[in-house]
Design a protein around this motif. Structure first.
Motif, PDB file in Angstrom:
ATOM      1  N   ALA A 132       0.635  -1.396   0.215  1.00 51.23           N
ATOM      2  CA  ALA A 132      -0.077  -0.089   0.013  1.00 51.23           C
ATOM      3  C   ALA A 132       0.671   1.359   0.158  1.00 51.23           C
ATOM      4  CB  ALA A 132      -1.155   0.472   0.751  1.00 51.23           C
ATOM      5  N   GLY A 133       2.148   0.913   1.087  1.00 43.38           N
ATOM      6  CA  GLY A 133       3.008   2.679   1.514  1.00 43.38           C
ATOM      7  C   GLY A 133       3.786   2.157  -0.500  1.00 43.38           C
ATOM      8  N   HIS A 134       4.114   1.683  -1.542  1.00 44.24           N
ATOM      9  CA  HIS A 134       4.852   1.322  -2.329  1.00 44.24           C
ATOM     10  C   HIS A 134       4.195   1.787  -3.896  1.00 44.24           C
ATOM     11  CE1 HIS A 134       7.938   0.248  -5.297  1.00 44.24           C
ATOM     12  NE2 HIS A 134       7.286  -0.551  -5.881  1.00 44.24           N
ATOM     13  N   PHE A 135       2.577   0.703  -3.909  1.00 49.93           N
ATOM     14  CA  PHE A 135       2.200   1.238  -5.475  1.00 49.93           C
ATOM     15  C   PHE A 135       1.121   2.429  -5.025  1.00 49.93           C
ATOM     16  CE2 PHE A 135       2.791  -3.128  -5.353  1.00 49.93           C
ATOM     17  CZ  PHE A 135       3.616  -2.934  -6.773  1.00 49.93           C
ATOM     18  N   ARG A 136       0.525   2.967  -4.115  1.00 51.25           N
ATOM     19  CA  ARG A 136       0.039   4.089  -3.402  1.00 51.25           C
ATOM     20  C   ARG A 136      -1.629   4.003  -4.678  1.00 51.25           C
ATOM     21  NH1 ARG A 136       4.534   8.427  -2.429  1.00 51.25           N
ATOM     22  NH2 ARG A 136       5.381   7.368  -1.747  1.00 51.25           N
ATOM     23  N   GLY A 137      -1.985   5.151  -4.589  1.00 47.99           N
ATOM     24  CA  GLY A 137      -2.768   5.255  -5.798  1.00 47.99           C
ATOM     25  C   GLY A 137      -4.433   4.466  -5.756  1.00 47.99           C
ATOM     26  N   TRP A 138      -4.820   3.857  -6.628  1.00 49.80           N
ATOM     27  CA  TRP A 138      -6.217   3.446  -6.181  1.00 49.80           C
ATOM     28  C   TRP A 138      -6.369   1.932  -5.297  1.00 49.80           C
ATOM     29  CZ3 TRP A 138      -6.963  -2.307  -7.379  1.00 49.80           C
ATOM     30  CH2 TRP A 138      -6.613  -2.147  -8.289  1.00 49.80           C
ATOM     31  N   TYR A 139      -5.365   1.150  -5.742  1.00 54.56           N
ATOM     32  CA  TYR A 139      -4.780   0.064  -4.782  1.00 54.56           C
ATOM     33  C   TYR A 139      -4.604   0.222  -3.695  1.00 54.56           C
ATOM     34  CZ  TYR A 139      -1.877  -3.627  -2.591  1.00 54.56           C
ATOM     35  OH  TYR A 139      -1.918  -4.808  -1.705  1.00 54.56           O
ATOM     36  N   ALA A 140      -3.755   1.477  -2.554  1.00 56.70           N
ATOM     37  CA  ALA A 140      -3.366   1.683  -1.860  1.00 56.70           C
ATOM     38  C   ALA A 140      -5.380   2.321  -0.878  1.00 56.70           C
ATOM     39  CB  ALA A 140      -2.501   3.373  -1.458  1.00 56.70           C
ATOM     40  N   THR A 141      -5.662   3.187  -2.175  1.00 55.45           N
ATOM     41  CA  THR A 141      -7.362   3.539  -0.989  1.00 55.45           C
ATOM     42  C   THR A 141      -8.010   2.410  -0.726  1.00 55.45           C
ATOM     43  OG1 THR A 141      -6.864   5.585  -2.656  1.00 55.45           O
ATOM     44  CG2 THR A 141      -9.178   4.633  -1.441  1.00 55.45           C
ATOM     45  N   VAL A 142      -8.077   1.113  -1.891  1.00 59.79           N
ATOM     46  CA  VAL A 142      -9.410  -0.039  -1.708  1.00 59.79           C
ATOM     47  C   VAL A 142      -8.527  -0.797  -0.806  1.00 59.79           C
ATOM     48  CG1 VAL A 142     -10.053  -2.415  -2.408  1.00 59.79           C
ATOM     49  CG2 VAL A 142      -9.762   0.303  -4.038  1.00 59.79           C
ATOM     50  N   ILE A 143      -7.197  -1.252  -0.139  1.00 54.70           N
ATOM     51  CA  ILE A 143      -6.465  -1.837   0.612  1.00 54.70           C
ATOM     52  C   ILE A 143      -6.688  -1.604   1.734  1.00 54.70           C
ATOM     53  CG2 ILE A 143      -3.744  -0.975   0.682  1.00 54.70           C
ATOM     54  CD1 ILE A 143      -5.622  -5.146   0.476  1.00 54.70           C
ATOM     55  N   MET A 144      -6.610   0.113   2.314  1.00 56.07           N
ATOM     56  CA  MET A 144      -6.517   0.710   3.728  1.00 56.07           C
ATOM     57  C   MET A 144      -7.958   1.532   3.614  1.00 56.07           C
ATOM     58  SD  MET A 144      -3.581   1.266   3.926  1.00 56.07           S
ATOM     59  CE  MET A 144      -3.924   1.374   5.394  1.00 56.07           C
TER      60      MET A 144
END
Length: 313
Positions: A132-144
């Motif tokens: 989540a800290g590396h890819f950020r963007g939509w992936y980080a939003t969903v996973i967080m």
């Protein structure tokens, strides 16, 4: 005669380090030595470590200390609910088994469940936090957002729900604890990952062609491992308490002796109403002592890895 330049390290009488790999291991040994030197200054952490070593030795030596047949109901040597005596220092349970022997055997189960569940929890949290800290963007939003959902849900309620719908076994208990206690680790690791990836050498690694896997495995993971180590010691104590709670509620394997299971057996045998304190107190104290020991070690590790934290305290 003076040896040529570049051969001095190889011909050193002390066996100086050879090659990049040797330098890395030498650096790690020095780091471990520095860590231990600083850790020894924390008396509470040292006391917790001594307690854990003693408890681990007792768990490993359980067959030698109390015998492999001490858990058997048919081979019980005493009468039901006998008071503490020379033959049975902590009395007996409702089946006539030595409570001291059961307490020693329960050490194995409680420690094993705590360690394995904490490992699973920290592994999930570390993976989620780094990605989540590396890819950020939509992936980080969903996973967080998923992480936030797990954070607001009561951990014990989720663990009880999982343990209820799955078969009663020690692996179910480990899975139920591991998949419900990872969000805190994920949050901490993500924050540390964002801090690490803002450093200049990460930009240089990307400019030199380093891919996502290289950056996360070779640069981010080593820098978050101290935090993960400190978090693991704290999660273990939580896992042991949760395992004891599930066992007390009758949601663990009834054929396995654990500290929480002993408390459940004491409740079913009416130890509370009959005043059989020797049935209730030892398992409860054992759970409290182990949880306290892991917490003391975790706090000491935090203070060593983050000196400013120690100064504030």
């Amino acid at each position: 005669m003076t040896p040529p330049v570049g051969q001095h390290a190889e011909s050193s009488p002390e066996g100086a380090v050879e090659g990049p790999r040797g330098l890395v291991w030498a650096r790690r040994r020095r780091a471990v030595a520095r860590f231990w030197q600083q850790y020894r200054t924390h008396r509470a952490g040292l006391a917790g470590l001594v307690l854990l070593v003693v408890i681990a030795v007792v768990a490993l030596a359980a067959p030698l200390l109390v015998g492999a047949d001490s858990q058997s109901v048919t081979g019980a040597a005493g009468g039901p609910l006998e008071d503490p005596s020379g033959s049975f220092p902590l009395g007996t349970d409702q089946f006539g088994r030595s409570l001291l022997a059961l307490l020693v055997w329960g050490t194995r189960v409680s420690l094993s469940v705590g360690l394995l569940a904490a490992f699973l929890s920290v592994a999930i949290g570390t993976l989620v936090g780094i990605t989540a800290g590396h890819f950020r963007g939509w992936y980080a939003t969903v996973i967080m957002r998923v992480t936030d959902w797990f954070l607001v849900m009561p951990t014990l309620v989720l663990a009880i729900a999982l343990a209820t719908v799955m078969s009663r076994s020690i692996w179910t208990t480990i899975l139920a604890i591991g998949v419900t206690t990872w969000p805190t680790t994920a949050r901490l690791v993500r924050a540390q990952t964002l801090a690490v990836e803002s450093r200049p050498y990460i930009e240089r690694a990307r400019a030199l062609g380093g891919g996502h896997r290289h950056i996360m495995a070779r640069h981010v993971l080593p820098n978050v491992m101290p935090l993960v180590l400190a978090q693991t010691t704290l999660v273990i104590s939580t896992a042991i308490l949760t395992e004891a709670t599930l066992a007390f509620l009758g949601l663990s394997d009834p054929s396995i002796v654990s500290w929480g299971g002993l408390l459940q057996d004491a409740r079913e045998a009416g130890a509370v109403s009959s005043g059989n304190w020797w049935y209730l107190a030892p398992p409860g104290l054992a759970i409290a002592v182990v949880a306290l020991a892991f917490t003391l070690c975790g706090r000491a590790i935090e203070s060593v890895l983050n000196p400013k934290l120690g100064e504030r305290r």
